[in-house]
Design a protein around this motif. Structure first.
Motif, PDB file in Angstrom:
ATOM      1  N   ARG A 170      -6.284 -10.213   6.582  1.00 18.67           N
ATOM      2  CA  ARG A 170      -6.883  -9.015   5.992  1.00 18.67           C
ATOM      3  C   ARG A 170      -6.706  -7.835   6.940  1.00 18.67           C
ATOM      4  O   ARG A 170      -6.736  -7.997   8.162  1.00 18.67           O
ATOM      5  N   VAL A 172      -8.509  -4.132   7.309  1.00 22.02           N
ATOM      6  CA  VAL A 172      -9.598  -3.264   6.863  1.00 22.02           C
ATOM      7  C   VAL A 172      -9.312  -1.839   7.334  1.00 22.02           C
ATOM      8  O   VAL A 172      -9.281  -1.561   8.533  1.00 22.02           O
ATOM      9  N   TRP A 281      -4.898  -5.560   2.139  1.00 24.27           N
ATOM     10  CA  TRP A 281      -5.707  -4.509   2.740  1.00 24.27           C
ATOM     11  C   TRP A 281      -6.967  -4.213   1.922  1.00 24.27           C
ATOM     12  O   TRP A 281      -7.015  -4.404   0.717  1.00 24.27           O
ATOM     13  N   ASP A 282      -7.973  -3.726   2.619  1.00 24.43           N
ATOM     14  CA  ASP A 282      -9.185  -3.153   2.034  1.00 24.43           C
ATOM     15  C   ASP A 282      -9.345  -1.741   2.575  1.00 24.43           C
ATOM     16  O   ASP A 282      -9.069  -1.495   3.747  1.00 24.43           O
ATOM     17  N   GLU A 284     -12.262   0.698   3.411  1.00 22.02           N
ATOM     18  CA  GLU A 284     -13.720   0.619   3.587  1.00 22.02           C
ATOM     19  C   GLU A 284     -14.340   2.004   3.486  1.00 22.02           C
ATOM     20  O   GLU A 284     -13.876   2.960   4.119  1.00 22.02           O
ATOM     21  N   ARG A 297     -15.952  -1.392  -0.559  1.00 16.43           N
ATOM     22  CA  ARG A 297     -14.520  -1.471  -0.272  1.00 16.43           C
ATOM     23  C   ARG A 297     -13.719  -1.485  -1.564  1.00 16.43           C
ATOM     24  O   ARG A 297     -14.208  -1.913  -2.606  1.00 16.43           O
ATOM     25  N   LYS A 298     -12.488  -1.020  -1.469  1.00 14.55           N
ATOM     26  CA  LYS A 298     -11.515  -1.175  -2.542  1.00 14.55           C
ATOM     27  C   LYS A 298     -10.338  -1.968  -1.992  1.00 14.55           C
ATOM     28  O   LYS A 298      -9.899  -1.742  -0.860  1.00 14.55           O
ATOM     29  N   ARG A 299      -9.826  -2.884  -2.830  1.00 13.14           N
ATOM     30  CA  ARG A 299      -8.831  -3.825  -2.337  1.00 13.14           C
ATOM     31  C   ARG A 299      -7.450  -3.557  -2.919  1.00 13.14           C
ATOM     32  O   ARG A 299      -7.297  -2.809  -3.874  1.00 13.14           O
ATOM     33  N   GLU A 302      -6.524  -3.532  -6.743  1.00 12.05           N
ATOM     34  CA  GLU A 302      -7.186  -2.658  -7.702  1.00 12.05           C
ATOM     35  C   GLU A 302      -6.279  -1.481  -8.061  1.00 12.05           C
ATOM     36  O   GLU A 302      -5.442  -1.043  -7.264  1.00 12.05           O
TER      37      GLU A 302
END
Length: 362
Positions: A170, A172, A281-282, A284, A297-299, A302
């Protein structure tokens, strides 16, 4: 050479280096889904299914066991299961693996043997005799082990396994700050890359040497600069390319600190597909208060519209059109044209269908 849990990027990279063994690879996916499972078809024997979110090898299907072009020999431990001369039959599987779970197929933890050419529902089944000892195996399915013997759902993600060790799990993204990189195995110490602070030497120490280093030569974005002066301070800037993690770092040629971070989603059908491994990725957001331990968070999977409302609610972001195939004569791709959406400190590159191809943090 195909191990459950290996990334799509690694498998395709391996296949590219073995074109004499695999001259044609068919890539199958749903162009409208950002989390589409991907199937690699290696004629005539292999289908490799990769999970939709993390693009990890989920299932291996072996078929046409007796097709001699090329011949296929299957072994288990030191025994030959099947070859182009010797058919694998129900009785042979039972002798080798012992008792099985109830059902039409012979199912064992991590592997099943099917007597149909294709998956169930693809074609009408011919009547068979369940106790026919000489029934010939047509397909073998390999996946992660389930202790109850049930096959794993094709839409499930692959559970953490040794094949993932050292890979990025991941990233962030924190706007105006930098990015935190988390790696397999879970619990490993994260790597923090801070804009304007982390140096090229820090990157090499924490991530190892990049696969590529190249100097920034493309100044076409200078025309969009708000400054009236040319960006002379960019002379000598260079990129550290970590394709194996799906990340580029633009490093200042004067201070040798990170100026920009570019993160790639490895979306099939786009010009950047397979140049970089998918980076999960996220983005934040700001925590609601000092005690908020799980900020919003958006991933990566989306749609860009959802991320837009997250980054700049109520505002229409400026955008530009980019065609990465302009320099590639004759190349036609389903999603060759993308759109760049600019926000304060971050730029999103998205396809016409709303899939985010890359994120640039600056």
């Amino acid at each position: 050479m195909f191990e459950i849990g290996t990334s799509l990027w690694n498998v395709l990279d391996t296949l590219r280096s073995l074109q004499h063994f695999f001259p044609q690879v068919d890539v199958k996916y749903d162009p409208d889904s950002p989390t589409t499972p991907i199937i690699l078809h290696l004629r005539p024997h292999l289908d490799l299914l990769f999970s939709g979110h993390h693009q990890r090898l989920h299932t291996i299907s072996i078929k046409k066991l007796r097709d001699p072009n090329p011949p296929l020999t299957l072994t288990y431990k030191t025994s030959v299961l099947s070859s182009s001369e010797d058919a694998l039959k129900r009785v042979g599987v039972s002798r080798m693996f012992g008792p099985t779970y109830p059902g039409d197929d012979l199912r064992y933890p991590g592997v099943s043997f099917s007597f149909e050419e294709e998956s169930r529902g693809a074609a009408p089944k011919s009547p068979t005799i369940p106790d026919d000892r000489h029934q010939e195996v047509k397909r073998i399915i390999i996946s992660q082990k389930n202790l109850d013997g049930e096959p794993r759902d094709a839409l499930d993600e692959v559970k953490e396994c040794p094949a993932m060790a050292g890979d990025l799990s991941r990233a962030v993204v924190k706007i105006h700050e930098g990015v935190t990189l988390q790696f397999y195995p879970s619990g490993s110490e994260p790597v923090h890359v801070i804009l304007g602070s982390t140096t090229a030497q820090d990157l090499t120490v924490d991530l190892g040497p990049p696969l590529r280093v190249h100097y920034k030569e493309d100044d076409r974005m200078t025309i969009h600069s708000r400054s009236n002066q040319a960006e002379v301070d960019e002379d000598g800037d260079y990129f550290y390319n970590y394709q194996q993690h799906g990340i580029d770092f633009l490093v200042s040629g004067s201070t040798h600190t990170v100026k920009k971070v570019v993160i790639h989603s490895n979306v099939p059908g786009t010009p950047l597909f397979q140049r970089y491994k998918r980076c999960p990725w996220d983005i934040e957001g700001r925590p609601e208060d000092d005690e908020d331990e799980s900020p919003p968070r958006k991933r990566f999977y989306e749609r860009v519209e959802e991320i837009h409302h997250f980054l700049a609610p109520g505002e229409a972001p400026p955008s530009m059109i980019l065609n990465r195939t302009d320099d590639e004569d004759g190349l036609r791709l389903p999603s060759s044209t993308t759109r760049l959406f600019g926000y304060d400190g971050i730029i999103l590159e998205a396809t016409e269908s709303g899939q985010v191809v890359s994120v640039m943090l600056f």
